[in-house]
Design a protein around this motif. Structure first.
Motif, PDB file in Angstrom:
ATOM      1  N   TYR A 108     -94.093 -15.388 -23.934  1.00 41.84           N
ATOM      2  CA  TYR A 108     -94.300 -15.912 -25.097  1.00 41.84           C
ATOM      3  C   TYR A 108     -95.929 -15.949 -25.446  1.00 41.84           C
ATOM      4  CZ  TYR A 108     -95.182 -19.365 -28.763  1.00 41.84           C
ATOM      5  OH  TYR A 108     -95.771 -20.062 -29.942  1.00 41.84           O
ATOM      6  N   GLU A 130     -90.009 -16.514 -17.683  1.00 39.12           N
ATOM      7  CA  GLU A 130     -89.090 -16.705 -18.596  1.00 39.12           C
ATOM      8  C   GLU A 130     -87.461 -16.371 -18.427  1.00 39.12           C
ATOM      9  OE1 GLU A 130     -90.811 -15.335 -22.181  1.00 39.12           O
ATOM     10  OE2 GLU A 130     -92.372 -16.986 -22.177  1.00 39.12           O
ATOM     11  N   LEU A 142     -87.708 -19.023 -33.847  1.00 34.57           N
ATOM     12  CA  LEU A 142     -86.340 -18.334 -33.802  1.00 34.57           C
ATOM     13  C   LEU A 142     -85.410 -19.534 -33.586  1.00 34.57           C
ATOM     14  CD1 LEU A 142     -85.906 -18.325 -30.303  1.00 34.57           C
ATOM     15  CD2 LEU A 142     -88.131 -17.413 -30.831  1.00 34.57           C
ATOM     16  N   VAL A 176     -89.975 -29.795 -34.291  1.00 36.90           N
ATOM     17  CA  VAL A 176     -90.776 -29.144 -33.231  1.00 36.90           C
ATOM     18  C   VAL A 176     -90.644 -30.128 -32.225  1.00 36.90           C
ATOM     19  CG1 VAL A 176     -92.916 -28.576 -32.354  1.00 36.90           C
ATOM     20  CG2 VAL A 176     -92.109 -27.861 -34.569  1.00 36.90           C
ATOM     21  N   ALA A 177     -89.987 -29.624 -31.067  1.00 38.89           N
ATOM     22  CA  ALA A 177     -89.982 -30.652 -29.789  1.00 38.89           C
ATOM     23  C   ALA A 177     -89.953 -29.679 -28.703  1.00 38.89           C
ATOM     24  CB  ALA A 177     -88.639 -31.428 -29.983  1.00 38.89           C
ATOM     25  N   THR A 186     -86.011 -21.073 -23.177  1.00 40.79           N
ATOM     26  CA  THR A 186     -85.719 -21.321 -24.409  1.00 40.79           C
ATOM     27  C   THR A 186     -84.854 -20.440 -25.162  1.00 40.79           C
ATOM     28  OG1 THR A 186     -88.158 -22.066 -24.882  1.00 40.79           O
ATOM     29  CG2 THR A 186     -87.265 -21.348 -26.839  1.00 40.79           C
ATOM     30  N   PHE A 187     -85.125 -18.978 -24.525  1.00 41.56           N
ATOM     31  CA  PHE A 187     -84.400 -18.117 -25.416  1.00 41.56           C
ATOM     32  C   PHE A 187     -82.920 -18.127 -24.940  1.00 41.56           C
ATOM     33  CE2 PHE A 187     -86.836 -14.650 -27.406  1.00 41.56           C
ATOM     34  CZ  PHE A 187     -87.780 -15.442 -27.858  1.00 41.56           C
ATOM     35  N   ILE A 190     -95.372 -27.346 -21.793  1.00 42.98           N
ATOM     36  CA  ILE A 190     -95.549 -26.354 -20.929  1.00 42.98           C
ATOM     37  C   ILE A 190     -97.065 -26.941 -20.288  1.00 42.98           C
ATOM     38  CG2 ILE A 190     -96.282 -24.091 -20.677  1.00 42.98           C
ATOM     39  CD1 ILE A 190     -94.066 -23.479 -22.580  1.00 42.98           C
ATOM     40  N   SER A 226     -93.503 -30.966 -28.488  1.00 42.24           N
ATOM     41  CA  SER A 226     -93.615 -29.547 -28.809  1.00 42.24           C
ATOM     42  C   SER A 226     -93.253 -29.009 -27.503  1.00 42.24           C
ATOM     43  CB  SER A 226     -94.592 -29.043 -29.433  1.00 42.24           C
ATOM     44  OG  SER A 226     -95.782 -29.096 -28.467  1.00 42.24           O
ATOM     45  N   GLY A 227     -92.593 -27.477 -27.765  1.00 39.50           N
ATOM     46  CA  GLY A 227     -92.532 -26.563 -26.354  1.00 39.50           C
ATOM     47  C   GLY A 227     -93.987 -26.759 -25.721  1.00 39.50           C
ATOM     48  N   MET A 228     -95.047 -26.422 -26.426  1.00 35.53           N
ATOM     49  CA  MET A 228     -96.221 -26.254 -25.768  1.00 35.53           C
ATOM     50  C   MET A 228     -96.848 -27.550 -25.261  1.00 35.53           C
ATOM     51  SD  MET A 228     -96.584 -23.226 -25.847  1.00 35.53           S
ATOM     52  CE  MET A 228     -98.233 -22.989 -25.040  1.00 35.53           C
ATOM     53  N   ASP A 240     -89.149 -20.686 -18.353  1.00 38.11           N
ATOM     54  CA  ASP A 240     -88.846 -21.079 -19.564  1.00 38.11           C
ATOM     55  C   ASP A 240     -87.621 -20.666 -20.162  1.00 38.11           C
ATOM     56  OD1 ASP A 240     -88.854 -21.536 -22.377  1.00 38.11           O
ATOM     57  OD2 ASP A 240     -91.042 -20.922 -22.483  1.00 38.11           O
ATOM     58  N   SER A 242     -88.730 -24.922 -25.534  1.00 39.09           N
ATOM     59  CA  SER A 242     -89.089 -25.273 -26.665  1.00 39.09           C
ATOM     60  C   SER A 242     -87.822 -25.755 -27.691  1.00 39.09           C
ATOM     61  CB  SER A 242     -89.621 -23.915 -27.755  1.00 39.09           C
ATOM     62  OG  SER A 242     -89.689 -24.343 -28.925  1.00 39.09           O
ATOM     63  N   ASN A 283     -90.144 -12.950 -24.404  1.00 36.02           N
ATOM     64  CA  ASN A 283     -90.302 -12.918 -25.796  1.00 36.02           C
ATOM     65  C   ASN A 283     -91.534 -11.770 -26.079  1.00 36.02           C
ATOM     66  OD1 ASN A 283     -90.994 -13.415 -28.652  1.00 36.02           O
ATOM     67  ND2 ASN A 283     -91.453 -15.470 -28.337  1.00 36.02           N
ATOM     68  N   SER A 289     -87.377 -26.846 -30.323  1.00 35.89           N
ATOM     69  CA  SER A 289     -87.530 -26.341 -31.749  1.00 35.89           C
ATOM     70  C   SER A 289     -86.730 -25.303 -32.139  1.00 35.89           C
ATOM     71  CB  SER A 289     -89.081 -25.984 -31.990  1.00 35.89           C
ATOM     72  OG  SER A 289     -90.217 -26.424 -31.375  1.00 35.89           O
ATOM     73  N   LYS A 290     -86.195 -24.561 -30.941  1.00 39.21           N
ATOM     74  CA  LYS A 290     -85.512 -23.522 -31.184  1.00 39.21           C
ATOM     75  C   LYS A 290     -83.903 -23.444 -31.283  1.00 39.21           C
ATOM     76  CE  LYS A 290     -89.547 -21.448 -30.899  1.00 39.21           C
ATOM     77  NZ  LYS A 290     -90.521 -21.773 -32.077  1.00 39.21           N
TER      78      LYS A 290
HETATM   79  N1  PLP Z   1     -91.728 -21.086 -25.112  1.00 39.85           N
HETATM   80  C1  PLP Z   1     -91.169 -20.053 -25.886  1.00 39.85           C
HETATM   81  C2  PLP Z   1     -90.167 -18.792 -25.257  1.00 39.85           C
HETATM   82  C3  PLP Z   1     -91.211 -19.670 -27.166  1.00 39.85           C
HETATM   83  O1  PLP Z   1     -90.670 -18.909 -28.169  1.00 39.85           O
HETATM   84  C4  PLP Z   1     -92.014 -20.597 -28.000  1.00 39.85           C
HETATM   85  C5  PLP Z   1     -92.203 -20.847 -29.349  1.00 39.85           C
HETATM   86  O2  PLP Z   1     -91.943 -20.080 -30.166  1.00 39.85           O
HETATM   87  C6  PLP Z   1     -92.480 -21.908 -27.070  1.00 39.85           C
HETATM   88  C7  PLP Z   1     -92.409 -21.923 -25.931  1.00 39.85           C
HETATM   89  C8  PLP Z   1     -93.576 -22.987 -27.722  1.00 39.85           C
HETATM   90  O3  PLP Z   1     -92.548 -23.992 -28.507  1.00 39.85           O
HETATM   91  P1  PLP Z   1     -93.034 -24.782 -29.520  1.00 39.85           P
HETATM   92  O4  PLP Z   1     -93.492 -24.147 -30.941  1.00 39.85           O
HETATM   93  O5  PLP Z   1     -91.967 -25.959 -29.816  1.00 39.85           O
HETATM   94  O6  PLP Z   1     -94.447 -25.501 -29.112  1.00 39.85           O
END
Ligand code: PLP
Length: 385
Positions: free
Chosen positions: A105, A148, A330, A211-212, A179-180, A84, A79-81, A177, A199, A152, A201-202
């Motif tokens: 986030y 980031e 998202l 989820v990754a 992700t966005f 991190i 997962s993203g978490m 980060d 993340s 978010n 997952s997005k």
């Molecule tokens: N970083 C950002 C910017 C996110 O929006 C999210 C989840 O919404 C995460 C990290 C965490 O990712 P995950 O849900 O894959 O653990």
């Protein structure tokens, strides 16, 4: 033309693929095996097990992700978490000091104020838009600055180049980060960041069905994070690896569509009588507009806005829309709506949210790939209601 010179869309399809293809298979097969036979010569090199993150599905993803952002190495996780937390716990020690942007986030905020603080890592929140204030936050034990690329839920683009400069000047690690933005809109290693986390997952996956997480960047750092990921156990299953790999191939097409529709919707909402404010870095009067133009190839598919009339009107709007799903997360092909005050940022106190500018009526929109005209009509109807 060498592989390194391929453009991003070619890398999305071809970079990191097995060469030669496995049994001629054009699509990466799923190696759904927890363990693999080895000759016994060199267990360190040869031992393969899903938790060691080194099955053929993991390795293909690592090669593709590194190629996309121009990083030396990459590592996927569950997962993203997981990415991190493992990254921070690997690179920081008790007593170390982490400077991190304020507008963040909610899950990361919770991690930093919870587990990370409990192990004795000192966390300070800084204003990502105001580098002149960062020096005041420096400690003797400052070890990392974390930002980031697009925040978010207020979709702010901070002074990312200044963060890299600041890290270099003060001998800190720099991490973003991403992700966005996704690698289509921003490639942190090219700007000098040591590490970029996602993340997956997005946007990278793009289909809201897994989820990754991933970290991309300097090889020595990624290797150290990988050793701890083995011990902490946040490995990605090969079937999820396969789905992520497949989703990534269309990232370029999807992302450009997200960029375009989000801008159209943001412009439409900005002049709407039933909307009091809109946040999107692609709008020329947005506080992040100049930073976004300097750094990003597109502003992504997320925007946020306040319907006029407060939280009840926001709740009513969410109830009335027909095309979007009201759901957290998202980056998928379908438009998703959420209210950060009751979802991603519900872990913050009302005071903390208000300090960050997150109102109780704020609606976050993750724009999908539906027809923009249909979305605009649906939003108009729901706002009128
Ligand atoms: N970083 C950002 C910017 C996110 O929006 C999210 C989840 O919404 C995460 C990290 C965490 O990712 P995950 O849900 O894959 O653990």
């Amino acid at each position: 033309m060498g592989r390194e010179e391929w453009r991003l869309d070619t890398k999305l399809v071809r970079a990191g693929e097995p060469d030669p293809a496995v049994e001629g298979s054009v699509s990466m097969p799923i190696f759904q095996s927890s363990t693999f036979e080895y000759s016994g010569d060199d267990p360190d090199q040869e031992l393969r097990y899903i938790r060691l993150n080194n099955t053929p599905n993991h390795l293909a993803l690592h090669r593709k992700l590194a190629a996309l952002e121009g990083g030396e190495a990459a590592l996927v996780s569950s997962s993203g978490m997981a990415t991190i937390s493992t990254t921070l716990l690997t690179l920081l020690r008790p007593g170390d000091h982490l400077m991190v942007q304020r507008s963040l986030y909610g899950g990361t905020h919770q991690l930093l104020t919870g587990v990370i603080s409990k192990v004795g890592i000192v966390v300070d929140f800084i204003d990502e838009m105001d580098p002149d204030t960062w020096r005041d936050a420096l400690h003797q034990r400052t070890a990392m600055i974390m930002v980031e690329s697009i925040s978010n839920p207020l979709v702010r683009v901070g002074r990312l180049r200044k963060a890299v400069e600041f890290a270099r000047d003060h001998d800190l690690l720099s991490m973003v980060d991403n992700t966005f933005a996704s690698p289509v809109n921003f490639r942190p290693p090219e700007e000098g960041f040591d590490l970029s986390v996602h993340s997956c997952s997005k946007y990278l996956n793009g289909h809201s069905d897994l989820v990754a997480g991933a970290v991309i960047g300097k090889r020595d750092l990624v290797d150290r994070i990988g050793e701890n990921l083995v011990d902490l156990g946040g490995c990605l299953d090969p079937h999820a690896c396969f789905l992520l790999h497949r989703g990534m191939k269309t990232l370029g097409l999807r992302m450009r569509r997200h960029n375009q529709t989000a801008l159209t919707l943001a412009e439409h909402l900005r002049s709407h009588t039933k909307v009091s404010s809109v946040h999107y870095p692609g709008l020329s009067d947005d506080p992040s507009y100049d930073n976004a133009r300097e750094l990003l190839d597109g502003c992504g598919g997320v925007l946020s806005f306040d319907p006029a009339g407060g939280p009840e009107h926001a709740a009513r709007f969410l109830h009335e829309v027909r095309i979007p799903y009201v759901a957290t997360s998202l980056g998928g092909v379908e438009t998703l709506l959420s209210r950060p005050a009751v979802t991603s940022h519900s872990g913050l106190s009302p005071e903390e949210r208000s300090d960050l500018g997150i109102s109780d009526s704020l609606v976050r929109v993750s724009v999908g790939i539906e027809a923009a005209e249909d979305l605009l009509e649906d939003f108009d109807r729901a706002l009128k209601a």
